[in-house]
Design a protein around this motif. Structure first.
Motif, PDB file in Angstrom:
ATOM      1  N   ASP A  58      -2.827  -1.746  -0.834  1.00 29.06           N
ATOM      2  CA  ASP A  58      -2.044  -0.437  -0.221  1.00 29.06           C
ATOM      3  C   ASP A  58      -2.584   0.602  -1.295  1.00 29.06           C
ATOM      4  OD1 ASP A  58       0.597   0.910   0.667  1.00 29.06           O
ATOM      5  OD2 ASP A  58       0.694   1.099  -1.427  1.00 29.06           O
ATOM      6  N   GLU A  69      -1.601   3.809  -1.959  1.00 28.26           N
ATOM      7  CA  GLU A  69      -0.624   4.512  -2.826  1.00 28.26           C
ATOM      8  C   GLU A  69      -0.181   3.849  -4.038  1.00 28.26           C
ATOM      9  OE1 GLU A  69       0.211   7.685  -2.831  1.00 28.26           O
ATOM     10  OE2 GLU A  69      -0.840   8.081  -0.911  1.00 28.26           O
ATOM     11  N   SER A  70       0.102   2.446  -3.925  1.00 23.85           N
ATOM     12  CA  SER A  70       0.503   1.797  -5.119  1.00 23.85           C
ATOM     13  C   SER A  70      -0.750   1.272  -5.991  1.00 23.85           C
ATOM     14  CB  SER A  70       1.025   0.408  -4.647  1.00 23.85           C
ATOM     15  OG  SER A  70       0.197  -0.388  -3.830  1.00 23.85           O
ATOM     16  N   ASP A 106      -1.423   1.440  -9.977  1.00 26.22           N
ATOM     17  CA  ASP A 106      -1.830   0.330 -10.720  1.00 26.22           C
ATOM     18  C   ASP A 106      -3.122   0.377 -11.613  1.00 26.22           C
ATOM     19  OD1 ASP A 106       0.266  -1.210  -9.744  1.00 26.22           O
ATOM     20  OD2 ASP A 106      -0.836  -2.127  -8.053  1.00 26.22           O
TER      21      ASP A 106
END
Length: 437
Positions: free
Chosen positions: A260, A262-263, A267
């Protein structure tokens, strides 16, 4: 073809509007190409600046205006932020009302630019001052200057590298693989995040081809004239071998299909990911997701080339409406914005087009690295590389064969890396023969 028809209709409407305006007014605005005053005491009035930055138009841009007014106190600067920038500006360009200063839409054909924009100077006048001004140049006149010059490579988390015991930044593919292995062995972070599922993020790898080649000539000059584009030892083979080896050795995310975008930014910012192959435009986005932005660093893509070259490319070009009724103020804003706002570094995640500007802090350690734009194609070969790519359905800037490489590396496909490279090279040779016959 449809796009060209749209612009022909737009040009016709603009011509009609101009004729009507000429009949109903006594003029007052300067003519296109007319010399524009640069004396602050002569510059007064009001201008409107169009921007695509809806996120900072009411904050950062207002601060810019306040600073600008310290030098030009008699100019009022208004801002209009457009969410669908390209679409909305294109509609407004059927009239004269598309601001005084704006980002030149990428959909405007180069040949049509003089119908909508005021020249900012000649190439000879500006070539020693600004980088990458050729993109919006017509007949030796420059109509747009890049607001940001972006660069490509590896974005990494410094704290993760430190925790992994990496004491010297990797420069070669072998050193990079060793660093990723240290991350895996000594931390809980994902060594290299591919962002496989997004698709588009994988295309960012192609931007690093000049670094692997060690030449600004390779992409547009050498590549279209060779039949050995994906063979061992050549830049494309070596570039994607880095991706294949990392995936093969378990140094990427466990399930690439569930990534993903956006995540992943958060991260990387917070130490759950060590590295990603991206353009510099992502740096400020990632830094904005942590209270320790200094932990985010940049690495030139690993290469065995003797000269380390980081390719530069231009973001939106800033230009002036040819119909502006206050060209001196519009020109003053453009000059100030490029030279003094520091937008390119602080908001654009890149570097300034102004050649006299210092490198952004994130690049301070790379004084020995050459940051350069690419050599354009030879005369008569403009667009040849794209024609070969399209004819062969290779997809240099598409995610397909990058996904194929990852799938083969993790065992989801039976083919080897060399099988994939041979297939791509066979397609290249066949397409090149067809296009150049």
């Amino acid at each position: 073809m449809r796009k060209n028809k749209g612009w022909m209709m737009l040009l016709t409407m603009l011509l009609i509007t101009s004729l009507l305006a000429a009949c109903s007014s006594g003029g007052g605005s300067s003519q296109a190409g007319e010399e524009i005053s640069t004396d602050p005491s002569d510059i007064k009035g009001e201008i409107t600046v169009l921007t695509q930055r809806t996120d900072i138009v009411d904050t950062v841009f207002k601060d810019y205006a306040a600073e600008f007014n310290k030098e030009y106190p008699d100019v009022k600067v208004n801002f209009q932020a457009l969410a669908d920038y390209e679409g909305q500006v294109k509609i407004r360009m059927s009239t004269k009302d598309y601001g005084d200063v704006l980002m030149i839409p990428t959909s405007v054909p180069i040949a049509d630019i003089p119908d909508f924009f005021e020249p900012l100077g000649t190439y000879d006048e500006l070539k020693d001052k600004y980088t990458a001004i050729e993109e919006r140049m017509v007949d030796g006149k420059v109509y747009g200057i890049p607001t940001v010059i972006t660069f490509s490579g590896i974005i990494y988390n410094k704290q993760v590298f430190k925790d992994a015991g990496i004491t010297e930044l990797p420069k070669t593919p072998e050193q990079f693989q060793a660093a990723l292995q240290k991350v895996k062995d000594n931390t809980k972070a994902i060594p290299l995040y591919t962002n496989y599922a997004s698709g588009w993020a994988l295309t960012q790898w192609e931007a690093d081809l000049p670094t692997v080649a060690g030449s600004v000539d390779y992409v547009n000059v050498d590549q279209p004239n060779t039949d050995e584009n994906f063979v061992p030892g050549k830049p494309h083979y070596e570039l994607y071998k880095v991706l294949y080896d990392a995936a093969k050795n378990g140094l990427i995310e466990k399930d690439p299909t569930t990534t993903d975008w956006e995540s992943s930014k958060a991260d990387l910012a917070n130490g759950k990911i060590a590295t990603m192959a991206l353009g510099s435009w992502a740096i400020t986005q990632i830094q904005g997701m942590t209270d320790k932005p200094e932990n985010i660093g940049f690495l030139p893509f690993p290469t065995n080339a003797s000269d380390v070259i980081v390719p530069l490319s231009a973001d939106y070009n800033i230009g002036m409406n040819v119909n502006s009724e206050n060209k001196p103020a519009a020109k003053a804003w453009i000059d100030w914005f490029l030279a003094k706002s520091n937008y390119a570094v602080e908001q654009g995640g890149g570097m300034s087009a102004d050649k006299s500007a210092e490198l952004p802090p994130i690049l301070d350690q790379y004084k020995d690295v050459k940051f350069s734009t690419l050599t354009p194609a030879k005369e008569g070969q403009e667009g040849l590389m794209d024609k070969i790519d399209n004819e062969g359905e290779i997809g240099l800037w598409q995610p397909d064969f990058k996904k194929r490489i990852i799938e083969a590396a993790i065992g989801n496909r039976s083919e080897s890396y060399d099988d994939i490279m041979k297939d791509l090279n066979d397609k290249w040779v066949k397409a090149r023969a067809e296009v150049t016959k």
